[in-house]
Motif scaffolding. Structure first.
Motif, PDB file in Angstrom:
ATOM      1  N   VAL A 222      47.900  21.751  46.524  1.00  0.00           N
ATOM      2  CA  VAL A 222      49.178  21.113  46.183  1.00  0.00           C
ATOM      3  C   VAL A 222      50.354  21.961  46.675  1.00  0.00           C
ATOM      4  CG1 VAL A 222      48.312  19.771  44.248  1.00  0.00           C
ATOM      5  CG2 VAL A 222      49.057  22.130  43.861  1.00  0.00           C
ATOM      6  N   SER A 223      50.100  22.834  47.657  1.00  0.00           N
ATOM      7  CA  SER A 223      51.140  23.676  48.242  1.00  0.00           C
ATOM      8  C   SER A 223      51.291  23.329  49.721  1.00  0.00           C
ATOM      9  CB  SER A 223      50.776  25.159  48.095  1.00  0.00           C
ATOM     10  OG  SER A 223      50.621  25.516  46.738  1.00  0.00           O
ATOM     11  N   ASP A 224      52.523  23.373  50.214  1.00  0.00           N
ATOM     12  CA  ASP A 224      52.766  23.140  51.634  1.00  0.00           C
ATOM     13  C   ASP A 224      52.601  24.425  52.439  1.00  0.00           C
ATOM     14  OD1 ASP A 224      53.695  20.260  51.581  1.00  0.00           O
ATOM     15  OD2 ASP A 224      55.115  21.142  50.180  1.00  0.00           O
ATOM     16  N   LEU A 225      53.040  25.544  51.877  1.00  0.00           N
ATOM     17  CA  LEU A 225      52.877  26.855  52.496  1.00  0.00           C
ATOM     18  C   LEU A 225      52.299  27.784  51.440  1.00  0.00           C
ATOM     19  CD1 LEU A 225      56.322  27.177  54.329  1.00  0.00           C
ATOM     20  CD2 LEU A 225      54.110  26.804  55.411  1.00  0.00           C
ATOM     21  N   LEU A 226      51.110  28.323  51.686  1.00  0.00           N
ATOM     22  CA  LEU A 226      50.484  29.219  50.711  1.00  0.00           C
ATOM     23  C   LEU A 226      50.339  30.605  51.315  1.00  0.00           C
ATOM     24  CD1 LEU A 226      48.017  28.610  47.994  1.00  0.00           C
ATOM     25  CD2 LEU A 226      47.389  30.397  49.614  1.00  0.00           C
ATOM     26  N   LEU A 227      50.831  31.602  50.583  1.00  0.00           N
ATOM     27  CA  LEU A 227      50.769  32.990  51.011  1.00  0.00           C
ATOM     28  C   LEU A 227      49.882  33.748  50.027  1.00  0.00           C
ATOM     29  CD1 LEU A 227      54.594  33.446  51.649  1.00  0.00           C
ATOM     30  CD2 LEU A 227      52.844  32.861  53.339  1.00  0.00           C
ATOM     31  N   PRO A 228      48.671  34.166  50.440  1.00  0.00           N
ATOM     32  CA  PRO A 228      47.755  34.809  49.501  1.00  0.00           C
ATOM     33  C   PRO A 228      47.915  36.328  49.411  1.00  0.00           C
ATOM     34  CG  PRO A 228      46.617  34.343  51.564  1.00  0.00           C
ATOM     35  CD  PRO A 228      48.024  33.842  51.722  1.00  0.00           C
ATOM     36  N   ALA A 229      47.716  36.849  48.219  1.00  0.00           N
ATOM     37  CA  ALA A 229      47.700  38.291  47.961  1.00  0.00           C
ATOM     38  C   ALA A 229      46.807  38.513  46.747  1.00  0.00           C
ATOM     39  CB  ALA A 229      49.105  38.825  47.706  1.00  0.00           C
ATOM     40  N   ALA A 230      45.752  39.271  46.917  1.00  0.00           N
ATOM     41  CA  ALA A 230      44.731  39.409  45.878  1.00  0.00           C
ATOM     42  C   ALA A 230      45.224  40.199  44.678  1.00  0.00           C
ATOM     43  CB  ALA A 230      43.488  40.081  46.459  1.00  0.00           C
ATOM     44  N   VAL A 231      44.664  39.891  43.518  1.00  0.00           N
ATOM     45  CA  VAL A 231      44.923  40.656  42.300  1.00  0.00           C
ATOM     46  C   VAL A 231      43.744  41.570  42.025  1.00  0.00           C
ATOM     47  CG1 VAL A 231      46.343  38.820  41.319  1.00  0.00           C
ATOM     48  CG2 VAL A 231      43.909  38.920  40.760  1.00  0.00           C
ATOM     49  N   GLY A 232      43.994  42.632  41.271  1.00  0.00           N
ATOM     50  CA  GLY A 232      42.923  43.534  40.861  1.00  0.00           C
ATOM     51  C   GLY A 232      42.303  43.058  39.561  1.00  0.00           C
ATOM     52  N   THR A 233      40.997  43.208  39.450  1.00  0.00           N
ATOM     53  CA  THR A 233      40.291  42.709  38.261  1.00  0.00           C
ATOM     54  C   THR A 233      39.483  43.808  37.566  1.00  0.00           C
ATOM     55  OG1 THR A 233      38.390  42.038  39.631  1.00  0.00           O
ATOM     56  CG2 THR A 233      40.113  40.395  39.252  1.00  0.00           C
ATOM     57  N   GLY A 234      39.762  45.060  37.875  1.00  0.00           N
ATOM     58  CA  GLY A 234      38.962  46.142  37.325  1.00  0.00           C
ATOM     59  C   GLY A 234      39.300  46.530  35.903  1.00  0.00           C
ATOM     60  N   LEU A 235      40.426  46.085  35.396  1.00  0.00           N
ATOM     61  CA  LEU A 235      40.849  46.406  34.036  1.00  0.00           C
ATOM     62  C   LEU A 235      40.757  45.170  33.145  1.00  0.00           C
ATOM     63  CD1 LEU A 235      43.986  48.585  34.915  1.00  0.00           C
ATOM     64  CD2 LEU A 235      41.669  49.369  34.388  1.00  0.00           C
ATOM     65  N   ALA A 236      41.045  45.344  31.873  1.00  0.00           N
ATOM     66  CA  ALA A 236      40.941  44.216  30.946  1.00  0.00           C
ATOM     67  C   ALA A 236      41.867  43.078  31.345  1.00  0.00           C
ATOM     68  CB  ALA A 236      41.261  44.678  29.524  1.00  0.00           C
ATOM     69  N   PHE A 237      43.031  43.424  31.921  1.00  0.00           N
ATOM     70  CA  PHE A 237      43.982  42.423  32.396  1.00  0.00           C
ATOM     71  C   PHE A 237      44.224  42.649  33.885  1.00  0.00           C
ATOM     72  CE2 PHE A 237      44.958  43.135  27.890  1.00  0.00           C
ATOM     73  CZ  PHE A 237      44.809  41.844  27.407  1.00  0.00           C
ATOM     74  N   ASP A 238      44.312  41.544  34.626  1.00  0.00           N
ATOM     75  CA  ASP A 238      44.498  41.627  36.074  1.00  0.00           C
ATOM     76  C   ASP A 238      45.746  42.426  36.428  1.00  0.00           C
ATOM     77  OD1 ASP A 238      42.265  40.075  36.414  1.00  0.00           O
ATOM     78  OD2 ASP A 238      43.355  38.230  36.869  1.00  0.00           O
ATOM     79  N   THR A 239      45.690  43.087  37.585  1.00  0.00           N
ATOM     80  CA  THR A 239      46.847  43.796  38.134  1.00  0.00           C
ATOM     81  C   THR A 239      47.323  43.054  39.370  1.00  0.00           C
ATOM     82  OG1 THR A 239      45.302  45.259  39.292  1.00  0.00           O
ATOM     83  CG2 THR A 239      46.209  46.046  37.213  1.00  0.00           C
ATOM     84  N   ALA A 240      48.639  43.027  39.563  1.00  0.00           N
ATOM     85  CA  ALA A 240      49.208  42.153  40.600  1.00  0.00           C
ATOM     86  C   ALA A 240      50.174  42.901  41.510  1.00  0.00           C
ATOM     87  CB  ALA A 240      49.906  40.965  39.944  1.00  0.00           C
ATOM     88  N   CYS A 241      49.775  44.081  41.984  1.00  0.00           N
ATOM     89  CA  CYS A 241      50.656  44.841  42.879  1.00  0.00           C
ATOM     90  C   CYS A 241      50.872  44.111  44.200  1.00  0.00           C
ATOM     91  CB  CYS A 241      50.059  46.220  43.143  1.00  0.00           C
ATOM     92  SG  CYS A 241      49.987  47.276  41.691  1.00  0.00           S
ATOM     93  N   ALA A 242      49.805  43.555  44.780  1.00  0.00           N
ATOM     94  CA  ALA A 242      49.936  42.888  46.076  1.00  0.00           C
ATOM     95  C   ALA A 242      50.795  41.624  45.985  1.00  0.00           C
ATOM     96  CB  ALA A 242      48.555  42.587  46.656  1.00  0.00           C
ATOM     97  N   PRO A 243      50.603  40.740  44.985  1.00  0.00           N
ATOM     98  CA  PRO A 243      51.504  39.590  44.877  1.00  0.00           C
ATOM     99  C   PRO A 243      52.959  39.997  44.681  1.00  0.00           C
ATOM    100  CG  PRO A 243      49.519  39.181  43.617  1.00  0.00           C
ATOM    101  CD  PRO A 243      49.465  40.623  44.046  1.00  0.00           C
ATOM    102  N   MET A 244      53.206  41.069  43.909  1.00  0.00           N
ATOM    103  CA  MET A 244      54.576  41.519  43.697  1.00  0.00           C
ATOM    104  C   MET A 244      55.186  41.974  45.020  1.00  0.00           C
ATOM    105  SD  MET A 244      56.139  44.613  41.374  1.00  0.00           S
ATOM    106  CE  MET A 244      55.462  45.849  42.482  1.00  0.00           C
TER     107      MET A 244
END
Length: 280
Positions: A222-244
């Motif tokens: 449902v997106s016209d332009l999608l830019l992917p950046a992976a999140v980290g899943t090694g901790l209890a809550f995901d980390t989002a350095c790359a999306p930021m």
């Protein structure tokens, strides 16, 4: 597939053009995130990694045109020879999380070797007046950060970080005011409300630009332009350095499409100095 591409990029190219089920997209997403290891995983290990059944992995390989998973794995070893990821057994769990985020940033840097998609997205966002920025739940912080900085250079940024029955109304209001695009940050777990909002935004005539954790995320369709950046899943809550970071890169690309951006920044700095806004 080019030998100069990263393992993740080679996997992305392998999956392109195939109509995958949600389960198969989950497998593909897991493979991209562990691209260096995948040629060495058994079907059972890949199933455990993706949280699916072993027969699902077999059906996934067949959907890609292979006789079964062994044939897919042989293909990956032939076209994308790679050594297993470095052993991190000597790292504690916190260090492993940091190392995983560093790897996510490396993948992002490789993806940005082709700046075309980000530049295109930046032009689209720069031309939207107003510019709605959507992010719910886990992605709300990403949307808020982008909107905060974007408002310094863009004349009308509208943050949509709360769901509920008013969300579609606010998208409609932005469209009536002249918006041509909507920027969405979408991170796991993906709220159904975000998918519904993007469907509504496109029906309202908006071009949807999405920063998501994967090219196979539920918001992709449902997106016209999608830019992917992976999140980290090694901790209890995901980390989002790359999306930021990708959000900041996209902000830079948007500034390139706003001739008045530098003047607005200088004006803000002058006002901030006059008010004593920051402690120097």
């Amino acid at each position: 597939m080019s030998g100069t591409e990263s393992p993740a990029a080679r996997l992305q190219a392998l999956f392109e053009g195939h109509r995958l089920t949600p389960t198969q997209r989950r497998i593909a997403h897991s493979m991209v995130r562990r691209a260096a290891d995948v040629p060495f995983l058994s079907s059972v290990e890949l199933a455990e990694l993706a949280g699916v059944s072993q027969p699902s992995v077999t059906r996934f390989a067949v959907a890609l045109g292979f006789d079964g998973y062994p044939a897919l794995r042989r293909h990956l070893r032939e076209v994308a020879p790679a050594e297993p990821a470095p052993e991190t057994g000597s790292y504690n769990e916190y260090q492993q999380a940091v190392e995983a985020e560093i790897e996510n940033l490396r993948h992002l840097a490789e993806a940005l070797a082709d700046p075309g998609p980000v530049r295109q997205a930046g032009r689209v966002l720069a031309g939207s007046r107003p510019l709605p920025v959507l992010g719910l739940r886990a992605a709300a912080a990403q949307a808020h950060g982008f909107a905060y900085f974007a408002a310094k250079v863009h004349p009308d940024v509208r943050l949509l970080n709360e769901g509920g029955t008013m969300l579609h109304d606010r998208i409609d209001a932005a469209a009536r005011a002249g918006a041509g695009a909507l920027l969405c940050f979408a991170l796991p777990r993906h709220p159904r409300e975000v998918v519904d909002a993007l469907v509504h935004a496109r029906e309202a005539g908006l071009t949807v630009v999405t920063v998501a954790d994967s090219a196979f995320a539920p918001v992709a369709k449902v997106s016209d332009l999608l830019l992917p950046a992976a999140v980290g899943t090694g901790l209890a809550f995901d980390t989002a350095c790359a999306p930021m970071l990708l959000g900041r890169v996209l902000l830079e690309a948007m500034c390139d499409g706003l001739p008045e951006a530098q003047a607005r920044l200088e004006e803000f700095d002058a006002r901030a100095a006059a008010r004593g806004l920051f402690v120097e």
